[in-house]
Design an enzyme around this catalytic site. Structure first.
Site, PDB file in Angstrom:
ATOM      1  N   ARG A   1     -14.964 -47.427  50.826  1.00  0.00           N
ATOM      2  CA  ARG A   1     -15.217 -47.407  49.385  1.00  0.00           C
ATOM      3  C   ARG A   1     -16.197 -48.496  48.950  1.00  0.00           C
ATOM      4  O   ARG A   1     -16.689 -48.472  47.823  1.00  0.00           O
ATOM      5  CB  ARG A   1     -13.908 -47.609  48.619  1.00  0.00           C
ATOM      6  CG  ARG A   1     -12.875 -46.535  48.891  1.00  0.00           C
ATOM      7  CD  ARG A   1     -11.512 -47.052  48.509  1.00  0.00           C
ATOM      8  NE  ARG A   1     -11.540 -47.671  47.195  1.00  0.00           N
ATOM      9  CZ  ARG A   1     -11.357 -47.027  46.069  1.00  0.00           C
ATOM     10  NH1 ARG A   1     -11.101 -45.748  46.086  1.00  0.00           N
ATOM     11  NH2 ARG A   1     -11.417 -47.648  44.920  1.00  0.00           N
TER      12      ARG A   1
ATOM     13  N   TRP B   1     -14.319 -55.237  44.294  1.00  0.00           N
ATOM     14  CA  TRP B   1     -15.660 -54.821  43.891  1.00  0.00           C
ATOM     15  C   TRP B   1     -15.899 -55.580  42.594  1.00  0.00           C
ATOM     16  O   TRP B   1     -15.275 -55.280  41.578  1.00  0.00           O
ATOM     17  CB  TRP B   1     -15.636 -53.303  43.685  1.00  0.00           C
ATOM     18  CG  TRP B   1     -16.841 -52.705  43.059  1.00  0.00           C
ATOM     19  CD1 TRP B   1     -17.067 -52.515  41.728  1.00  0.00           C
ATOM     20  CD2 TRP B   1     -17.976 -52.165  43.728  1.00  0.00           C
ATOM     21  NE1 TRP B   1     -18.274 -51.909  41.534  1.00  0.00           N
ATOM     22  CE2 TRP B   1     -18.854 -51.682  42.742  1.00  0.00           C
ATOM     23  CE3 TRP B   1     -18.332 -52.059  45.075  1.00  0.00           C
ATOM     24  CZ2 TRP B   1     -20.066 -51.086  43.058  1.00  0.00           C
ATOM     25  CZ3 TRP B   1     -19.547 -51.462  45.381  1.00  0.00           C
ATOM     26  CH2 TRP B   1     -20.396 -50.987  44.386  1.00  0.00           C
TER      27      TRP B   1
ATOM     28  N   GLY C   1      -9.067 -52.639  38.007  1.00  0.00           N
ATOM     29  CA  GLY C   1      -9.248 -52.267  36.601  1.00  0.00           C
ATOM     30  C   GLY C   1      -9.737 -53.445  35.779  1.00  0.00           C
ATOM     31  O   GLY C   1     -10.223 -54.441  36.319  1.00  0.00           O
TER      32      GLY C   1
ATOM     33  N   LYS D   1     -30.929 -33.375  41.001  1.00  0.00           N
ATOM     34  CA  LYS D   1     -29.698 -33.072  41.751  1.00  0.00           C
ATOM     35  C   LYS D   1     -29.868 -31.778  42.542  1.00  0.00           C
ATOM     36  O   LYS D   1     -29.468 -31.685  43.692  1.00  0.00           O
ATOM     37  CB  LYS D   1     -28.485 -32.915  40.817  1.00  0.00           C
ATOM     38  CG  LYS D   1     -28.011 -34.157  40.143  1.00  0.00           C
ATOM     39  CD  LYS D   1     -27.366 -35.170  41.063  1.00  0.00           C
ATOM     40  CE  LYS D   1     -28.321 -36.152  41.661  1.00  0.00           C
ATOM     41  NZ  LYS D   1     -28.812 -37.253  40.955  1.00  0.00           N
TER      42      LYS D   1
ATOM     43  N   GLU E   1     -32.181 -32.292  45.543  1.00  0.00           N
ATOM     44  CA  GLU E   1     -31.602 -33.194  46.545  1.00  0.00           C
ATOM     45  C   GLU E   1     -30.549 -32.523  47.406  1.00  0.00           C
ATOM     46  O   GLU E   1     -30.549 -32.689  48.617  1.00  0.00           O
ATOM     47  CB  GLU E   1     -30.871 -34.338  45.824  1.00  0.00           C
ATOM     48  CG  GLU E   1     -31.677 -35.494  45.439  1.00  0.00           C
ATOM     49  CD  GLU E   1     -30.784 -36.559  44.835  1.00  0.00           C
ATOM     50  OE1 GLU E   1     -30.216 -36.343  43.745  1.00  0.00           O
ATOM     51  OE2 GLU E   1     -30.642 -37.614  45.457  1.00  0.00           O
TER      52      GLU E   1
ATOM     53  N   HIS F   1     -48.036 -24.311  28.459  1.00  0.00           N
ATOM     54  CA  HIS F   1     -49.290 -24.980  28.802  1.00  0.00           C
ATOM     55  C   HIS F   1     -49.548 -24.965  30.312  1.00  0.00           C
ATOM     56  O   HIS F   1     -50.358 -25.740  30.802  1.00  0.00           O
ATOM     57  CB  HIS F   1     -49.282 -26.416  28.259  1.00  0.00           C
ATOM     58  CG  HIS F   1     -49.137 -26.466  26.768  1.00  0.00           C
ATOM     59  ND1 HIS F   1     -50.130 -26.055  25.909  1.00  0.00           N
ATOM     60  CD2 HIS F   1     -48.083 -26.798  25.982  1.00  0.00           C
ATOM     61  CE1 HIS F   1     -49.712 -26.169  24.660  1.00  0.00           C
ATOM     62  NE2 HIS F   1     -48.462 -26.617  24.678  1.00  0.00           N
TER      63      HIS F   1
ATOM     64  N   LYS G   1     -28.952 -43.619  50.799  1.00  0.00           N
ATOM     65  CA  LYS G   1     -28.299 -44.072  49.568  1.00  0.00           C
ATOM     66  C   LYS G   1     -29.007 -45.276  48.965  1.00  0.00           C
ATOM     67  O   LYS G   1     -29.163 -45.387  47.758  1.00  0.00           O
ATOM     68  CB  LYS G   1     -26.831 -44.408  49.871  1.00  0.00           C
ATOM     69  CG  LYS G   1     -26.023 -44.832  48.650  1.00  0.00           C
ATOM     70  CD  LYS G   1     -25.764 -43.649  47.728  1.00  0.00           C
ATOM     71  CE  LYS G   1     -25.113 -44.029  46.434  1.00  0.00           C
ATOM     72  NZ  LYS G   1     -25.359 -43.016  45.378  1.00  0.00           N
TER      73      LYS G   1
HETATM   74  C1  F6R Z   1     -30.675 -39.637  43.269  1.00  0.00           C
HETATM   75  C2  F6R Z   1     -30.583 -41.013  43.718  1.00  0.00           C
HETATM   76  C3  F6R Z   1     -31.818 -41.820  43.787  1.00  0.00           C
HETATM   77  C4  F6R Z   1     -31.557 -43.221  43.240  1.00  0.00           C
HETATM   78  C5  F6R Z   1     -32.787 -44.108  43.425  1.00  0.00           C
HETATM   79  C6  F6R Z   1     -32.571 -45.481  42.849  1.00  0.00           C
HETATM   80  O1  F6R Z   1     -29.451 -38.990  43.303  1.00  0.00           O
HETATM   81  O2  F6R Z   1     -29.523 -41.494  44.035  1.00  0.00           O
HETATM   82  O3  F6R Z   1     -32.856 -41.212  43.099  1.00  0.00           O
HETATM   83  O4  F6R Z   1     -31.241 -43.108  41.888  1.00  0.00           O
HETATM   84  O5  F6R Z   1     -33.067 -44.235  44.788  1.00  0.00           O
HETATM   85  O6  F6R Z   1     -31.504 -46.127  43.457  1.00  0.00           O
HETATM   86  P1  F6R Z   1     -30.779 -47.333  42.771  1.00  0.00           P
HETATM   87  O7  F6R Z   1     -30.150 -46.840  41.515  1.00  0.00           O
HETATM   88  O8  F6R Z   1     -29.762 -47.778  43.782  1.00  0.00           O
HETATM   89  O9  F6R Z   1     -31.827 -48.376  42.478  1.00  0.00           O
END
Ligand code: F6R
Length: 609
Positions: free
Chosen positions: A27, A74, A101, A485, A488, A504, A604
């Site tokens: 997580r 976190w 929380g 989305k 991707e 256009h 990510k």
């Molecule tokens: C799309 C996605 C990417 C991030 C981008 C920026 O689903 O996850 O487009 O938004 O790489 O990443 P961060 O927000 O971590 O700077």
């Protein structure tokens, strides 16, 4: 959002709690700690960084205990340091407390405690909670009773777990809007924030209900409600494998994270809208700095850039504050005009995106004020910005960002309202906005109930060759995110643009089989949106309307409609409309057999320019 562990029984509780934390590692976290009962009182071992740091500390002074609680944090209130890591002691070290929380009224409680002479070792709201519980406990009675009385003073979302050096082999916990599960064993009992941390030990699980408290000893589990009434023990047998337990029973993290959005909105608002002060954002600039700022540049990548566009929309509408949004990769090399009175806002989930970080460094070099809106509190961007606001979305594991987007837009909205309040913007309806934001989690839950309709639409559209995302104003901006989305995760080509731009050029791509998703949440543009829908249909294109329009104007014009209940502000309706788009992308990807949580070619955290 952090990990919670707890064990009482004949095994070494320190090792069990550590193992439980290990099972929650997926997580994400930035510090960890364990509190254990020893003959000399409670021992707390905690360290910033990964569990390896905690392991080294535990190995340096090996200890055995039959009762221990553990936490992987976190960071939210206060950075990821040893001192801020959980568990926390109360004022005389009688109890140790860990917490998931946010205690919204912790500042109020802290002022009260300071007046009574209390001092604190950390910057956390958890330590305040520990002192409040400790004070109640010092009045006498059981730990369970003291916790039950103390939490009546807390506002917010929390799962609190407590041990005391007066009640050996006893763990007490309480849950309010933050998950907590109890595991029933033979001669041992456990608790955790998530089921994966229980599975190696037991499959008999009780999910604590809102406001309920639990007292665990090795042979007994006692459940009581907020008024202290005993409750029956009803457990559930879990047959999930470990992987599906990590996803909370969902097939993919993406779907889990889409469904977490109501809770994420709550979490993100916690302590930031109060009945007395309207919007209160801790740790941003002072009022005179806000008065000086005459231009905003929002800088980000991908989904975070799309959140920035929503920020622009609100800043200009609500504050009349000129706002530009830049792709970080373009800002860096685009020789931007930077004025000393401007503010640069950096939006990032990971806080490590190389392009965004490079743009931030450029602003700092030019002595421009910088503000981060970041999910990972200990990240580079969060640390480098002059000020940072945490989005509080919790760890996002799916590569495709969903809940972080929603949290980013909520924080940008809170920021706009904060500035408007400071500047006494005429006509600002802060109370109405605050109420609308408070209502938003419930509306988001209702939007999620559209999932079955989304699935049947996805089944009809699964073979589309191209998908347009169209809208006007904020709806166009949300469409950009919906399109991202879809590409991707479902690998479907998309074309996103303001609806008025279609004729256009992009209209040339419309033919039979091509789908156009129209976001339609701003009533004053409905007539124009309907005209754009007709333009698409005249070329044999299929129109899907995502709308909160109860007059039927949009539904009548569209071929397919997803309709949800509106908030009182169009801007928030536009934000809600992202949820059906996320679900549509998810289900199309599932039907097309795509790798959803790890789409091809993507990562990510993008740490190269
Ligand atoms: C799309 C996605 C990417 C991030 C981008 C920026 O689903 O996850 O487009 O938004 O790489 O990443 P961060 O927000 O971590 O700077």
């Amino acid at each position: 959002m952090c990990g919670i562990a707890g064990y009482v029984g004949s095994k070494n509780a320190v090792e069990v709690a550590y193992d439980q934390l290990k099972r929650l590692e997926y997580r994400g976290y930035d510090s960890a700690g364990i509190a254990m009962q020893t003959p000399d009182g409670i021992r707390v071992v905690k360290k910033a960084g990964t569990l390896n740091h905690l392991r080294a500390e535990l190995d340096a002074h090996p200890l055995e205990a039959s009762c221990a609680i553990g936490h992987s944090r976190w960071a939210t209130h206060g950075g990821p340091t040893d001192a801020n890591a959980h568990p926390h002691f109360d004022f005389d070290q009688t109890i140790a407390v860990l917490h998931n929380g946010i205690i919204e009224n912790y500042l109020e409680l802290r002022d009260e405690l300071v007046a009574k002479g209390h001092t604190f070792r950390s910057q956390t709201d958890t330590e305040i909670a520990a002192h409040v519980i400790g004070l109640e406990y010092s009045q006498g009675g059981s730990l369970l009773e003291a916790v039950r009385r103390a939490v009546k003073r807390f506002r917010g979302a929390y799962a609190l777990v407590i041990i005391s050096n007066r009640e050996s082999e006893t763990i007490v916990a309480v849950r309010q809007a933050s998950p907590l599960v109890v595991g029933l064993g033979e001669g041992e009992n456990l608790l955790a924030s998530d089921i994966p941390a229980l599975l190696p030990y037991t499959r008999e699980v009780i999910a604590l209900e809102e406001g309920h408290l639990v007292e665990l000893t090795r042979d007994r589990v006692r459940l009581v409600d907020a008024d202290g009434r005993e409750l029956p023990i009803v457990s559930k047998h879990i047959d999930w494998d470990v992987e599906s337990a990590e996803r909370g029973g969902y097939d993919h993290f993406m779907r889990k994270e889409i469904h977490e959005q109501p809770q994420v909105i709550r979490q993100c608002l916690a302590g930031r809208i109060t009945p007395e002060d309207g919007v209160r954002l801790e740790g941003t600039f002072s009022d005179n700095v806000w008065a000086e700022i005459d231009r905003v540049n929002i800088i980000a990548c991908g989904t975070a850039y799309h959140a920035g566009l929503m920020g622009k929309h609100l800043f200009e509408k609500l504050l009349r504050l000129p706002t530009d949004v830049y792709y970080a990769s373009e800002f860096r090399y685009g020789d931007p005009v930077l004025s000393q009175k401007s503010l640069a806002i950096f939006v990032s989930q990971s806080g490590e995106t190389a392009d965004t970080l490079a743009a931030l460094k450029l602003c700092k070099k030019n002595r421009i004020r910088t503000l981060g809106i970041v999910n990972v509190v200990g990240s580079s961007i969060a640390r480098e910005c002059d000020r940072t606001i945490a989005t509080q979305a919790g760890p996002e594991i799916s590569v495709a960002s969903t809940k972080a987007y929603t949290a980013q837009v909520i924080v940008l909205s809170l920021l706009a309202l904060h500035i408007a309040q400071v500047q006494e913007t005429p006509g600002l309806r802060v109370e109405e906005w605050a109420q609308a934001l408070r209502d938003l989690p419930e509306l988001a839950s209702q939007v999620l109930e559209l999932e079955d309709e989304v699935i049947s639409i996805a089944e009809k559209l699964v073979d589309m060759p191209l998908c347009f995302f169209l809208g006007r104003g904020a709806d166009a901006y949300v469409g950009y995110e919906g399109a991202l989305k879809l590409k991707e995760v479902a690998y479907i080509p998309t074309q996103e643009s303001p609806a008025g731009e279609m004729k256009h050029g992009p209209l040339a791509l419309v033919e039979e089989g091509v789908v156009s998703v129209f976001g339609a949440t701003e009533p004053f543009t409905f007539d124009k949106v309907v005209s754009n829908m007709k333009e698409v249909q005249a070329r044999a294109g299929t129109v899907l309307g995502i709308t909160c329009d109860s007059t039927g104007t949009i539904a009548k014009a569209a071929d397919l409609t997803l309709m949800f209940s509106p908030s009182r502000f169009d801007f928030l309706n536009a934000l809600l409309s992202v949820i059906p788009m996320q679900l549509l992308a998810y289900h199309l990807a599932r039907l097309r057999g795509c790798s959803i949580d790890q789409p091809r070619n993507l990562a990510k955290s993008v740490t190269v320019e």
